[in-house]
Design a protein around this motif. Structure first.
Motif, PDB file in Angstrom:
ATOM      1  N   LEU A  44       0.833  -1.212   0.000  1.00 29.42           N
ATOM      2  CA  LEU A  44       0.000   0.000   0.000  1.00 29.42           C
ATOM      3  C   LEU A  44       0.861   1.254   0.000  1.00 29.42           C
ATOM      4  CD1 LEU A  44      -2.703  -1.101   2.612  1.00 29.42           C
ATOM      5  CD2 LEU A  44      -3.077  -0.695   0.178  1.00 29.42           C
ATOM      6  N   HIS A  45       1.901   1.223   0.791  1.00 29.84           N
ATOM      7  CA  HIS A  45       2.786   2.393   0.873  1.00 29.84           C
ATOM      8  C   HIS A  45       3.466   2.656  -0.465  1.00 29.84           C
ATOM      9  CE1 HIS A  45       5.358   5.385   2.697  1.00 29.84           C
ATOM     10  NE2 HIS A  45       6.426   4.752   2.252  1.00 29.84           N
ATOM     11  N   ALA A  46       3.798   1.602  -1.175  1.00 26.67           N
ATOM     12  CA  ALA A  46       4.410   1.763  -2.506  1.00 26.67           C
ATOM     13  C   ALA A  46       3.438   2.482  -3.450  1.00 26.67           C
ATOM     14  CB  ALA A  46       4.811   0.405  -3.068  1.00 26.67           C
ATOM     15  N   LYS A  47       2.155   2.119  -3.381  1.00 21.98           N
ATOM     16  CA  LYS A  47       1.144   2.818  -4.194  1.00 21.98           C
ATOM     17  C   LYS A  47       1.039   4.283  -3.784  1.00 21.98           C
ATOM     18  CE  LYS A  47      -1.887  -1.175  -5.030  1.00 21.98           C
ATOM     19  NZ  LYS A  47      -3.251  -1.719  -4.828  1.00 21.98           N
ATOM     20  N   ARG A  51       1.788   8.009  -5.736  1.00 21.45           N
ATOM     21  CA  ARG A  51       0.630   8.910  -5.827  1.00 21.45           C
ATOM     22  C   ARG A  51      -0.597   8.223  -6.447  1.00 21.45           C
ATOM     23  NH1 ARG A  51       1.779  13.969  -4.551  1.00 21.45           N
ATOM     24  NH2 ARG A  51      -0.062  14.780  -5.623  1.00 21.45           N
ATOM     25  N   LYS A  52      -0.666   6.912  -6.291  1.00 18.68           N
ATOM     26  CA  LYS A  52      -1.855   6.180  -6.717  1.00 18.68           C
ATOM     27  C   LYS A  52      -2.851   6.199  -5.552  1.00 18.68           C
ATOM     28  CE  LYS A  52       0.636   3.148  -9.921  1.00 18.68           C
ATOM     29  NZ  LYS A  52       0.973   1.745 -10.266  1.00 18.68           N
ATOM     30  N   PHE A  53      -3.332   7.405  -5.247  1.00 18.88           N
ATOM     31  CA  PHE A  53      -4.097   7.626  -4.022  1.00 18.88           C
ATOM     32  C   PHE A  53      -5.436   6.890  -4.013  1.00 18.88           C
ATOM     33  CE2 PHE A  53      -1.711  11.845  -4.146  1.00 18.88           C
ATOM     34  CZ  PHE A  53      -0.712  11.393  -3.286  1.00 18.88           C
ATOM     35  N   ALA A  54      -6.113   6.875  -5.153  1.00 17.38           N
ATOM     36  CA  ALA A  54      -7.428   6.227  -5.200  1.00 17.38           C
ATOM     37  C   ALA A  54      -7.322   4.751  -4.859  1.00 17.38           C
ATOM     38  CB  ALA A  54      -8.056   6.417  -6.575  1.00 17.38           C
ATOM     39  N   SER A  55      -6.297   4.089  -5.390  1.00 20.31           N
ATOM     40  CA  SER A  55      -6.103   2.672  -5.121  1.00 20.31           C
ATOM     41  C   SER A  55      -5.630   2.441  -3.690  1.00 20.31           C
ATOM     42  CB  SER A  55      -5.079   2.099  -6.108  1.00 20.31           C
ATOM     43  OG  SER A  55      -4.810   0.747  -5.829  1.00 20.31           O
ATOM     44  N   ALA A  56      -4.739   3.305  -3.234  1.00 17.73           N
ATOM     45  CA  ALA A  56      -4.171   3.137  -1.898  1.00 17.73           C
ATOM     46  C   ALA A  56      -5.212   3.325  -0.805  1.00 17.73           C
ATOM     47  CB  ALA A  56      -3.017   4.119  -1.699  1.00 17.73           C
ATOM     48  N   LYS A  57      -6.099   4.307  -0.972  1.00 19.61           N
ATOM     49  CA  LYS A  57      -7.026   4.622   0.126  1.00 19.61           C
ATOM     50  C   LYS A  57      -7.973   3.456   0.437  1.00 19.61           C
ATOM     51  CE  LYS A  57     -10.910   6.837  -2.286  1.00 19.61           C
ATOM     52  NZ  LYS A  57     -11.757   8.038  -2.362  1.00 19.61           N
ATOM     53  N   GLU A  58      -8.379   2.711  -0.594  1.00 22.67           N
ATOM     54  CA  GLU A  58      -9.251   1.571  -0.361  1.00 22.67           C
ATOM     55  C   GLU A  58      -8.531   0.504   0.459  1.00 22.67           C
ATOM     56  OE1 GLU A  58     -12.324   1.726  -1.096  1.00 22.67           O
ATOM     57  OE2 GLU A  58     -12.155   3.614  -2.204  1.00 22.67           O
ATOM     58  N   GLY A  59      -7.276   0.273   0.105  1.00 20.97           N
ATOM     59  CA  GLY A  59      -6.501  -0.718   0.843  1.00 20.97           C
ATOM     60  C   GLY A  59      -6.214  -0.292   2.269  1.00 20.97           C
ATOM     61  N   TYR A  60      -5.954   0.997   2.464  1.00 16.46           N
ATOM     62  CA  TYR A  60      -5.676   1.491   3.817  1.00 16.46           C
ATOM     63  C   TYR A  60      -6.883   1.304   4.732  1.00 16.46           C
ATOM     64  CZ  TYR A  60      -1.192   3.761   2.719  1.00 16.46           C
ATOM     65  OH  TYR A  60       0.103   4.007   2.396  1.00 16.46           O
ATOM     66  N   SER A  61      -8.071   1.579   4.217  1.00 18.58           N
ATOM     67  CA  SER A  61      -9.282   1.435   5.031  1.00 18.58           C
ATOM     68  C   SER A  61      -9.422   0.012   5.539  1.00 18.58           C
ATOM     69  CB  SER A  61     -10.521   1.831   4.212  1.00 18.58           C
ATOM     70  OG  SER A  61     -10.467   3.192   3.852  1.00 18.58           O
ATOM     71  N   ALA A  81      -5.448   9.616   5.275  1.00 17.66           N
ATOM     72  CA  ALA A  81      -5.866  11.021   5.241  1.00 17.66           C
ATOM     73  C   ALA A  81      -5.112  11.785   4.157  1.00 17.66           C
ATOM     74  CB  ALA A  81      -5.630  11.660   6.609  1.00 17.66           C
ATOM     75  N   GLU A  82      -3.824  11.509   4.039  1.00 18.55           N
ATOM     76  CA  GLU A  82      -3.017  12.172   3.019  1.00 18.55           C
ATOM     77  C   GLU A  82      -3.476  11.794   1.609  1.00 18.55           C
ATOM     78  OE1 GLU A  82       0.421  14.199   3.575  1.00 18.55           O
ATOM     79  OE2 GLU A  82      -1.342  14.723   4.771  1.00 18.55           O
ATOM     80  N   ALA A  83      -3.917  10.574   1.441  1.00 21.41           N
ATOM     81  CA  ALA A  83      -4.432  10.140   0.135  1.00 21.41           C
ATOM     82  C   ALA A  83      -5.690  10.925  -0.225  1.00 21.41           C
ATOM     83  CB  ALA A  83      -4.725   8.640   0.146  1.00 21.41           C
ATOM     84  N   GLN A  84      -6.589  11.103   0.742  1.00 22.27           N
ATOM     85  CA  GLN A  84      -7.792  11.909   0.499  1.00 22.27           C
ATOM     86  C   GLN A  84      -7.398  13.351   0.189  1.00 22.27           C
ATOM     87  OE1 GLN A  84     -10.490  10.463   0.082  1.00 22.27           O
ATOM     88  NE2 GLN A  84     -11.045   8.974   1.644  1.00 22.27           N
ATOM     89  N   PHE A  85      -6.410  13.839   0.889  1.00 22.35           N
ATOM     90  CA  PHE A  85      -5.921  15.211   0.654  1.00 22.35           C
ATOM     91  C   PHE A  85      -5.350  15.328  -0.761  1.00 22.35           C
ATOM     92  CE2 PHE A  85      -2.833  18.653   0.890  1.00 22.35           C
ATOM     93  CZ  PHE A  85      -3.509  19.626   1.622  1.00 22.35           C
ATOM     94  N   GLY A  86      -4.577  14.326  -1.164  1.00 21.30           N
ATOM     95  CA  GLY A  86      -3.990  14.333  -2.504  1.00 21.30           C
ATOM     96  C   GLY A  86      -5.034  14.270  -3.600  1.00 21.30           C
ATOM     97  N   LEU A  87      -6.156  13.619  -3.304  1.00 19.37           N
ATOM     98  CA  LEU A  87      -7.262  13.527  -4.267  1.00 19.37           C
ATOM     99  C   LEU A  87      -8.163  14.763  -4.228  1.00 19.37           C
ATOM    100  CD1 LEU A  87      -8.227   9.796  -3.643  1.00 19.37           C
ATOM    101  CD2 LEU A  87      -7.271  10.726  -5.757  1.00 19.37           C
ATOM    102  N   GLU A  94     -10.678  15.954   5.722  1.00 22.47           N
ATOM    103  CA  GLU A  94     -10.902  16.535   7.055  1.00 22.47           C
ATOM    104  C   GLU A  94     -11.322  15.465   8.060  1.00 22.47           C
ATOM    105  OE1 GLU A  94     -14.143  19.362   9.368  1.00 22.47           O
ATOM    106  OE2 GLU A  94     -14.087  19.381   7.181  1.00 22.47           O
ATOM    107  N   GLN A  95     -12.245  14.608   7.645  1.00 19.68           N
ATOM    108  CA  GLN A  95     -12.745  13.562   8.545  1.00 19.68           C
ATOM    109  C   GLN A  95     -11.654  12.551   8.888  1.00 19.68           C
ATOM    110  OE1 GLN A  95     -16.056  12.182   6.194  1.00 19.68           O
ATOM    111  NE2 GLN A  95     -17.468  13.713   7.013  1.00 19.68           N
ATOM    112  N   GLU A  96     -10.819  12.203   7.901  1.00 23.66           N
ATOM    113  CA  GLU A  96      -9.755  11.229   8.161  1.00 23.66           C
ATOM    114  C   GLU A  96      -8.676  11.815   9.067  1.00 23.66           C
ATOM    115  OE1 GLU A  96      -9.971   8.226   7.644  1.00 23.66           O
ATOM    116  OE2 GLU A  96     -11.520   8.057   6.119  1.00 23.66           O
ATOM    117  N   TYR A  97      -8.346  13.094   8.878  1.00 20.14           N
ATOM    118  CA  TYR A  97      -7.368  13.720   9.779  1.00 20.14           C
ATOM    119  C   TYR A  97      -7.923  13.785  11.200  1.00 20.14           C
ATOM    120  CZ  TYR A  97      -4.395  15.170   5.885  1.00 20.14           C
ATOM    121  OH  TYR A  97      -3.564  15.176   4.800  1.00 20.14           O
TER     122      TYR A  97
END
Length: 278
Positions: A44-47, A51-61, A81-87, A94-97
């Motif tokens: 996930l961190h590699a994604k 900056r593959k934020f959309a893919s990473a955020k699903e996995g992080y959840s 949270a940073e992935a949502q920020f990047g998107l 805000e909610q994730e932070y």
């Protein structure tokens, strides 16, 4: 009385095997649980790094839920949270932070950046001056708290700059309200707003123009001494400054209003002194 004999042999052996499988299956975590979670996080961190934020955020959840308590959960919370920020999903960011700061209060690694980015996320949700400014006020409060808690932050200048932008947004909103009241022939309400703007926003607003508008409100209210007090500091405007003509026009309006008021009072007095028919 005959003793009761328990069965032996294959039946008892099968039962023991079933029991072993049952109790073994109750274990909630595999033997290499930490290693599996570490491997999942690294992918996930590699994604995230790419900056593959959309893919990473699903996995992080999913990771945060299934790998709770492992060594990378704090970083996973933050990077979600940073992935949502990047998107630029500002509300979700805000909610994730907020969730991250609740789960890891005082995080030495990430608190400062999380607090700053949460304020940024809130600020990005602010509306144009004509709309409700609740989110603007919330973002300003978050920036002010951030600056108080991290006075030496390298992000301080950016926070101050955005805070000034938000204050200007509120000033524009209040200016529109004041102008609206004046158009509605409500000079007292307009004057209250103009005085508030001068006090609250200082040099972030065009002070001379607002003072002139405030003088106009006092003229409309018949409070000529107050109007004169507002105009007096503007009398020293340089001759080559175009604003000087606006001051002269308002001075003329004040004198005309005074003269008109004096004539009306004189007429009322003369009318009152006329003999009444018996």
């Amino acid at each position: 009385m005959k003793s009761i004999l328990f069965p032996s042999g294959s039946f008892w052996g099968a039962g023991a095997a079933v029991a072993a499988l049952w109790f073994g299956g109750c274990s909630s975590k595999p033997k290499n649980f930490q290693g599996d979670c570490r491997e999942r996080f690294e992918k996930l961190h590699a994604k995230f790094e790419k900056r593959k934020f959309a893919s990473a955020k699903e996995g992080y959840s999913d990771f945060i839920t299934t790998c709770s308590g492992t060594e990378h959960v704090e970083q996973a919370y933050f990077e979600l949270a940073e992935a949502q920020f990047g998107l630029k999903d500002w509300l979700e960011a805000e909610q994730e932070y907020a969730s991250f700061l609740k789960e890891f209060p005082g995080s030495k690694r990430y608190e400062e950046q999380a607090r700053y980015h949460m304020a940024r996320s809130m600020a990005e949700q602010t509306e144009i001056p004509q709309r409700d400014q609740t989110k603007t006020l919330d973002a300003m409060k978050e920036y002010e708290t951030f600056l108080a808690d991290f006075p030496d932050s390298p992000r301080g200048d950016s926070a101050k700059s955005d805070l000034d932008r938000l204050r200007k947004l509120l000033a524009d909103r209040d200016m529109q309200v004041a102008r609206l009241y004046r158009r509605m022939n409500e000079p007292l309400a307009a004057a209250i707003y103009y005085k508030h703007i001068l006090k609250e926003y200082g040099d972030r607003v065009p002070q001379r123009e607002i003072v002139l508008k405030l003088a106009d409100c006092y003229i409309a209210l018949g409070q000529f001494a107050e109007a004169d007090a507002q105009l007096e500091p503007l009398d020293g405007v340089a001759k080559d400054d175009p604003f000087r003509n606006q001051v002269k026009t308002m001075r003329r309006k004040l004198e005309e209003a005074r003269d008109r008021h004096a004539r009306e009072k004189k007429s009322e007095k003369e009318e009152a002194q006329k003999p009444r028919p018996m």
